[in-house]
Write a protein that holds these residues in place. Sequence first.
Motif, PDB file in Angstrom:
ATOM      1  N   LYS A 165     -11.626 -20.737  -0.711  1.00  0.00           N
ATOM      2  CA  LYS A 165     -12.868 -21.116  -1.389  1.00  0.00           C
ATOM      3  C   LYS A 165     -13.866 -19.954  -1.394  1.00  0.00           C
ATOM      4  N   ILE A 166     -13.924 -19.202  -0.290  1.00  0.00           N
ATOM      5  CA  ILE A 166     -14.800 -18.025  -0.258  1.00  0.00           C
ATOM      6  C   ILE A 166     -14.361 -17.025  -1.322  1.00  0.00           C
ATOM      7  N   PHE A 167     -13.070 -16.765  -1.410  1.00  0.00           N
ATOM      8  CA  PHE A 167     -12.547 -15.822  -2.395  1.00  0.00           C
ATOM      9  C   PHE A 167     -12.869 -16.275  -3.824  1.00  0.00           C
ATOM     10  N   ARG A 168     -12.907 -17.579  -4.033  1.00  0.00           N
ATOM     11  CA  ARG A 168     -13.148 -18.100  -5.381  1.00  0.00           C
ATOM     12  C   ARG A 168     -14.637 -18.225  -5.721  1.00  0.00           C
ATOM     13  N   ASN A 169     -15.502 -18.133  -4.729  1.00  0.00           N
ATOM     14  CA  ASN A 169     -16.900 -18.507  -4.956  1.00  0.00           C
ATOM     15  C   ASN A 169     -17.900 -17.374  -4.767  1.00  0.00           C
ATOM     16  N   THR A 170     -17.460 -16.150  -4.858  1.00  0.00           N
ATOM     17  CA  THR A 170     -18.413 -15.049  -4.844  1.00  0.00           C
ATOM     18  C   THR A 170     -17.983 -13.979  -5.841  1.00  0.00           C
ATOM     19  N   GLU A 171     -18.976 -13.392  -6.515  1.00  0.00           N
ATOM     20  CA  GLU A 171     -18.733 -12.254  -7.393  1.00  0.00           C
ATOM     21  C   GLU A 171     -18.879 -10.937  -6.643  1.00  0.00           C
ATOM     22  N   MET A 172     -19.329 -11.010  -5.405  1.00  0.00           N
ATOM     23  CA  MET A 172     -19.587  -9.802  -4.622  1.00  0.00           C
ATOM     24  C   MET A 172     -18.283  -9.224  -4.069  1.00  0.00           C
ATOM     25  N   VAL A 173     -18.357  -7.976  -3.643  1.00  0.00           N
ATOM     26  CA  VAL A 173     -17.230  -7.365  -2.943  1.00  0.00           C
ATOM     27  C   VAL A 173     -17.029  -8.080  -1.612  1.00  0.00           C
ATOM     28  N   SER A 216      -1.884  -9.424   8.004  1.00  0.00           N
ATOM     29  CA  SER A 216      -3.209  -9.855   7.576  1.00  0.00           C
ATOM     30  C   SER A 216      -3.622  -9.188   6.265  1.00  0.00           C
ATOM     31  N   SER A 217      -3.404  -7.880   6.144  1.00  0.00           N
ATOM     32  CA  SER A 217      -3.770  -7.165   4.908  1.00  0.00           C
ATOM     33  C   SER A 217      -3.006  -7.712   3.709  1.00  0.00           C
ATOM     34  N   SER A 218      -1.709  -7.905   3.877  1.00  0.00           N
ATOM     35  CA  SER A 218      -0.901  -8.388   2.755  1.00  0.00           C
ATOM     36  C   SER A 218      -1.297  -9.805   2.355  1.00  0.00           C
ATOM     37  N   LYS A 219      -1.659 -10.621   3.328  1.00  0.00           N
ATOM     38  CA  LYS A 219      -2.110 -11.986   3.034  1.00  0.00           C
ATOM     39  C   LYS A 219      -3.433 -11.970   2.263  1.00  0.00           C
ATOM     40  N   ALA A 220      -4.362 -11.136   2.694  1.00  0.00           N
ATOM     41  CA  ALA A 220      -5.652 -11.044   2.004  1.00  0.00           C
ATOM     42  C   ALA A 220      -5.472 -10.536   0.577  1.00  0.00           C
ATOM     43  N   ILE A 221      -4.594  -9.578   0.402  1.00  0.00           N
ATOM     44  CA  ILE A 221      -4.353  -9.030  -0.935  1.00  0.00           C
ATOM     45  C   ILE A 221      -3.706 -10.070  -1.838  1.00  0.00           C
ATOM     46  N   SER A 222      -2.765 -10.835  -1.296  1.00  0.00           N
ATOM     47  CA  SER A 222      -2.141 -11.904  -2.084  1.00  0.00           C
ATOM     48  C   SER A 222      -3.179 -12.928  -2.524  1.00  0.00           C
ATOM     49  N   LEU A 223      -4.094 -13.261  -1.627  1.00  0.00           N
ATOM     50  CA  LEU A 223      -5.138 -14.223  -1.964  1.00  0.00           C
ATOM     51  C   LEU A 223      -6.091 -13.660  -3.015  1.00  0.00           C
ATOM     52  N   LYS A 225      -5.320 -11.490  -5.325  1.00  0.00           N
ATOM     53  CA  LYS A 225      -4.594 -11.519  -6.601  1.00  0.00           C
ATOM     54  C   LYS A 225      -4.556 -12.933  -7.171  1.00  0.00           C
ATOM     55  N   LYS A 226      -4.388 -13.907  -6.303  1.00  0.00           N
ATOM     56  CA  LYS A 226      -4.317 -15.299  -6.741  1.00  0.00           C
ATOM     57  C   LYS A 226      -5.648 -15.781  -7.311  1.00  0.00           C
ATOM     58  N   THR A 227      -6.745 -15.367  -6.677  1.00  0.00           N
ATOM     59  CA  THR A 227      -8.064 -15.895  -7.041  1.00  0.00           C
ATOM     60  C   THR A 227      -8.854 -14.985  -7.969  1.00  0.00           C
ATOM     61  N   GLY A 228      -8.432 -13.720  -8.090  1.00  0.00           N
ATOM     62  CA  GLY A 228      -9.188 -12.758  -8.885  1.00  0.00           C
ATOM     63  C   GLY A 228     -10.390 -12.183  -8.165  1.00  0.00           C
ATOM     64  N   GLU A 253     -11.675   0.337 -12.276  1.00  0.00           N
ATOM     65  CA  GLU A 253     -10.860  -0.775 -12.766  1.00  0.00           C
ATOM     66  C   GLU A 253     -10.144  -1.526 -11.643  1.00  0.00           C
ATOM     67  N   LYS A 254     -10.238  -1.024 -10.424  1.00  0.00           N
ATOM     68  CA  LYS A 254      -9.532  -1.665  -9.318  1.00  0.00           C
ATOM     69  C   LYS A 254     -10.257  -2.933  -8.870  1.00  0.00           C
ATOM     70  N   LYS A 255      -9.489  -3.979  -8.646  1.00  0.00           N
ATOM     71  CA  LYS A 255     -10.018  -5.205  -8.040  1.00  0.00           C
ATOM     72  C   LYS A 255      -9.766  -5.230  -6.526  1.00  0.00           C
ATOM     73  N   ILE A 256      -8.812  -4.407  -6.078  1.00  0.00           N
ATOM     74  CA  ILE A 256      -8.450  -4.357  -4.660  1.00  0.00           C
ATOM     75  C   ILE A 256      -8.503  -2.909  -4.210  1.00  0.00           C
ATOM     76  N   THR A 257      -9.379  -2.621  -3.247  1.00  0.00           N
ATOM     77  CA  THR A 257      -9.588  -1.245  -2.786  1.00  0.00           C
ATOM     78  C   THR A 257      -9.441  -1.176  -1.275  1.00  0.00           C
ATOM     79  N   SER A 258      -9.488   0.054  -0.750  1.00  0.00           N
ATOM     80  CA  SER A 258      -9.278   0.215   0.691  1.00  0.00           C
ATOM     81  C   SER A 258     -10.077   1.386   1.230  1.00  0.00           C
TER      82      SER A 258
END
Length: 444
Positions: A165-173, A216-223, A225-228, A253-258
Amino acid sequence: MLKILLKNTKVVNENQIFETDILLEGDLITRIDTDISDDTAEIIDMNGDYVLPGVIDDQVHFREPGLTHKGDIATESKAAIAGGITTYMEQPNTNPQTTTIEKLEEKFAMGAKSSFANYSFLFGGTNDNLEELKRLDKNACSGVKLFLGSSTGNMLVDDEEVLEKIFRNTEMVISAHCEDEGTIRANMEKYRKKYGDNIPIKSHPLIRSEEACYLSSSKAISLAKKTGARLHVFHLSTGIETALFTNKIPLEEKKITSEVCIHHLWFSDEDYAEKGTLIKWNPAVKTKSDREKLWEALLDDRIDVVATDHAPHTLEEKNNPYTKAPSGGPLVQHALQAMLQKEKEGKIDLTKIVEKMCHNPAKLFDIDRRGFVKEGYYADLVQVNRNSNEHVEKSNVLYKCGWSPFEGTTFDSKVVRTFINGHLAYENGNFSNEKNAKRLTFNR
């Protein structure tokens, strides 16, 4: 309006190094050109030194409020500007934690009163503050911080439904600390059975293991990608994690950075024998091979940002046995010098350092007019002498905690001057009594 004319500079900006003059008027850079003359300006001869955009550190813990025996906004921001860091983003795990809009604004009031460098703060997500997060304006602060591994108090977000829900409910980084808690607890139990309370420090990267980080990193990245969601993974520490990120598209253009931190680029597990708990961080400093792979990913742009995770503790606290010694250490004063040392060793180009420590944090967090040497931008600038040695010892460490993991190191460069919004804030070991720091603004 105060005018300052910087003569005889070598500017490092946007993959170029060029000789120029720079005119500062008030807060801003108003002209960049050769042979500028202005009879109304104070002239400072930069003696051909390099001038960089002020460093933007996207991850610090300045310990205020509630933990100010370790550090505070005033002491640590002064150390930061002495190290060429003109802007920082402070983390929410203080006491009280920054998990409500009210507490966030209280922190901004502290910054306005005490900070010597430009400032913003991250809002902490928890298992139970989703509604407060939804109320947060996307331009209010630098972003949202999630602890997906151990943290103080209740800041570990381990409810998967809430996390989505957090991933889906913020436009912030969303900036995430990624270590798998179950893996760490199982590893700790194994080492406690073997050593009791006398676990050696060399076990730290085996307890807070490569597996814990990757899971943990791979799980967060999967989430993400799932939620945008817009995800930024803090302080990578393993080589295996670098494969999770791409260099195929521009940063914009990156949505996922490190990000990678100074200590993971400088130290390895071989240093535990000498440094002990002084280099105990979460995530842990790992192997030489991990360090080399982090460098490779930084240079080929899978890793986007270099930061510090500056997190001071007193020497008394750090000198406890492994199981009681806190994780974290002070780094803002010497982070830029450490990277410049690696440039002298041929590890990285000067323009790449500026890209990773100045340009990219500004782009990634949509910061308004900072991170570049450009006309119309805020005059956050750092003068660096590349031929002046500086030896780190307790007598010249500026942190409130009074120590540095770099003690005994000699750097082959020195920060000479730091300008904050056109104001000469630091010069050759001396600080201005006036503060000209600003709360960051964003273009989102």
